[in-house]
Design an enzyme around this catalytic site. Structure first.
Site, mmCIF file in Angstrom:
data_model
loop_
_atom_site.group_PDB
_atom_site.id
_atom_site.type_symbol
_atom_site.label_atom_id
_atom_site.label_comp_id
_atom_site.label_asym_id
_atom_site.label_seq_id
_atom_site.Cartn_x
_atom_site.Cartn_y
_atom_site.Cartn_z
ATOM 1 N N GLY A 1 12.099 -4.619 11.088
ATOM 2 C CA GLY A 1 12.604 -3.479 10.320
ATOM 3 C C GLY A 1 13.159 -3.875 8.971
ATOM 4 O O GLY A 1 12.918 -4.987 8.486
ATOM 5 N N LEU B 1 12.295 -2.592 6.082
ATOM 6 C CA LEU B 1 10.986 -2.877 5.484
ATOM 7 C C LEU B 1 11.060 -3.073 3.975
ATOM 8 O O LEU B 1 11.637 -2.249 3.265
ATOM 9 C CB LEU B 1 10.031 -1.723 5.795
ATOM 10 C CG LEU B 1 9.858 -1.406 7.285
ATOM 11 C CD1 LEU B 1 8.942 -0.210 7.470
ATOM 12 C CD2 LEU B 1 9.370 -2.605 8.063
ATOM 13 N N GLY C 1 6.841 -6.667 1.087
ATOM 14 C CA GLY C 1 5.931 -7.514 1.866
ATOM 15 C C GLY C 1 5.397 -6.764 3.077
ATOM 16 O O GLY C 1 4.187 -6.743 3.339
ATOM 17 N N HIS C 2 6.308 -6.109 3.803
ATOM 18 C CA HIS C 2 5.884 -5.316 4.964
ATOM 19 C C HIS C 2 4.899 -4.227 4.557
ATOM 20 O O HIS C 2 3.943 -3.927 5.274
ATOM 21 C CB HIS C 2 7.092 -4.652 5.625
ATOM 22 C CG HIS C 2 8.090 -5.602 6.195
ATOM 23 N ND1 HIS C 2 9.383 -5.700 5.718
ATOM 24 C CD2 HIS C 2 8.002 -6.509 7.196
ATOM 25 C CE1 HIS C 2 10.036 -6.613 6.416
ATOM 26 N NE2 HIS C 2 9.223 -7.131 7.314
ATOM 27 N N MET D 1 2.337 -14.423 4.896
ATOM 28 C CA MET D 1 2.316 -15.873 4.720
ATOM 29 C C MET D 1 3.595 -16.425 4.102
ATOM 30 O O MET D 1 3.759 -17.635 3.993
ATOM 31 C CB MET D 1 1.105 -16.289 3.888
ATOM 32 C CG MET D 1 -0.165 -16.340 4.699
ATOM 33 S SD MET D 1 -0.075 -17.482 6.114
ATOM 34 C CE MET D 1 -0.387 -19.040 5.267
ATOM 35 N N GLN E 1 5.758 -19.359 10.903
ATOM 36 C CA GLN E 1 5.646 -18.336 11.948
ATOM 37 C C GLN E 1 4.174 -18.001 12.199
ATOM 38 O O GLN E 1 3.744 -17.874 13.348
ATOM 39 C CB GLN E 1 6.414 -17.080 11.531
ATOM 40 C CG GLN E 1 6.204 -15.894 12.442
ATOM 41 C CD GLN E 1 7.149 -14.750 12.105
ATOM 42 O OE1 GLN E 1 8.296 -14.754 12.514
ATOM 43 N NE2 GLN E 1 6.669 -13.798 11.340
ATOM 44 N N SER F 1 11.693 -11.362 -2.095
ATOM 45 C CA SER F 1 12.536 -11.604 -0.923
ATOM 46 C C SER F 1 13.814 -10.801 -1.092
ATOM 47 O O SER F 1 14.322 -10.635 -2.212
ATOM 48 C CB SER F 1 12.875 -13.094 -0.819
ATOM 49 O OG SER F 1 13.981 -13.282 0.049
#
Lengths: 286, 286
Positions: B31, B33, B36-37, B148, B153, B185
């Site tokens: 969540g 968001l 990137g999301h 990415m 991850q 970010s």
């Protein structure tokens, strides 16, 4: 019956079967099929459109001191039995096929394993859970069949299915027994004649324990009485006599009405180490 | 857009969608968001019949000293973004729903985690792998989208999909950047004005490293040069500069043609710790 060796082939045929709405029953084994396996296959055949049997001796569930290479194999006989039992797909991958790439993860079983046989086989159930998860993703069954002779394995698989919300019904198939109550096992051939007459006392001890719990005796007293009973009738000291909640395999302090309980025994005879158990829903007698 | 909170409801609707042959794209998130999301959602929307977004702040991937409770949440805003991005199902379970029963297992990640950020967050990727496996079983996507920016991850999820033969395409979506190259970010707001002008040198250092590898410089020399470059232009010593094979995250002694490589950096500014990486297929220049 089709024999399939590639994961991708198995996934392709199962996708088609599922798209056609077929109900798939799955019996995962390490082969060398005995009567217990046949009962699983019979159950699967009666309750599904498609029956899948897998035969895979999984190196990941063998410890460094357990002899993976000596594990008995007889694929031709297994193939005959599978065909007779109406198996549709026999999945028979190689070790290289199942562990193609460098494995990056393992499913670590953190509950239900520090008791019974799990105590003496560190990592064994991690190997079981990991390969069963792989097989479930390959076969995508609606129902999976496991024998209650390996009650702890069934408890671990039950946890796996719950943890990952797998849409799979777990069917626990009861232990197949000789007429005198001895649980069928390939290890029974290692009993000498005298031991063979005494071995049924394992099952009698389980029945005794159940009765004693039902009349309200305390768990630790029941265990003691069973240990004495086994020593008296077999001449051997039990390796363990355990009573737990099932399938959580947690300690039972006080037994509650309708609680599911396992009583489990291991006895080492001169050559054969026998295990047996009963699982039942507790109800207090009069 | 339907908001679904129960696992069983989610599994029921997905079963119906899959039976109708619908292609399902899945974007798992915690969540809050950001851009990137949104890129992930856009990719998913363009390439699937059905788009599923999950929002779940997974306690299992937070360490004891990491503040799970302080993790930012804004469901109403997320819901709006999801609707605008054409999400069909927003899966939004509670912690109690996702971890209903006593968890008996965890997926232990044994490879790809002892480098980069994983080195400092023991158990973090076990929590990620375990919850992603749960979500994959609930949503049963054809395709899953990951950014990415979190390259490690993505490497772990790639391993998970291979290990369990999951019939899921993993789509790696490139990092979204500001015009000057700084990776977007939510942490960038913690940079002061001077730091903000220096932060783009992380991406410049990555570009420099790539160039140097391509002209045949040795891995350890490239790392050294990048460290010096970062110190010179930002005034901070890099927390790490690492170069590995991707996605295996194994040491690179000699770089081979067409090998997939990651260069990754972490730099701690006064308040913000920034990470960045590039992944590329190596080819030696003239």
């Amino acid at each position: 019956m089709k024999i399939i060796k590639q994961i991708s082939d198995m996934q392709r045929v199962m996708k088609i079967e599922k798209q056609q709405g077929k109900k798939v029953g799955f019996v995962p084994t390490m082969g060398y099929l005995h009567e217990g396996h046949q009962t699983l296959l019979k159950e699967a055949r009666e309750n599904n459109d498609i029956v899948v049997l897998s035969i895979f001796v999984n190196p990941l569930q063998f410890g460094p001191n357990e002899d993976l290479d000596a594990y008995p194999r007889d694929f031709e006989r297994d193939e005959e039995i599978a065909a007779l039992r109406g198996v549709d797909y026999l999945f028979y991958p190689t070790v290289e096929e199942m562990y193609q790439e460098n494995r990056t993860t393992i499913i670590k079983v953190e509950q239900r394993v520090d008791v019974l046989c799990g105590k003496h086989r560190p990592g064994h159930f991690d190997g079981v859970a990991t390969v069963v998860m792989k097989l479930f993703q390959i076969v995508t069954p609606d129902t999976a069949y496991f024998g209650m002779k390996d009650a702890q394995q069934v408890a671990v698989i039950d946890g796996l299915i719950n943890d990952y919300h797998l849409p799979i019904d777990l069917v626990r198939v009861g232990t197949v027994r000789e007429e005198d109550g001895l649980a069928k096992s390939s290890r029974n051939v290692y009993l000498n004649q005298e031991e063979r007459t005494k071995a049924p006392y394992l099952f009698k001890a389980l029945a005794l324990g159940k009765l004693q719990l039902e009349v309200g005796m305390e768990v630790h007293t029941v265990k003691q009485e069973m240990e004495e009973y086994i020593l008296l009738h077999t001449g051997y000291k039990a390796e363990y006599v355990e009573i737990y909640a099932y399938p959580t395999l947690q300690e039972l302090k006080k037994v509650k009405e309708e609680e599911s309980i396992i009583i489990a025994i291991a006895v080492k005879f001169s050559k054969a180490r026998l295990i047996d158990n009963i699982v039942f829903s507790y109800s207090k007698g009069e």
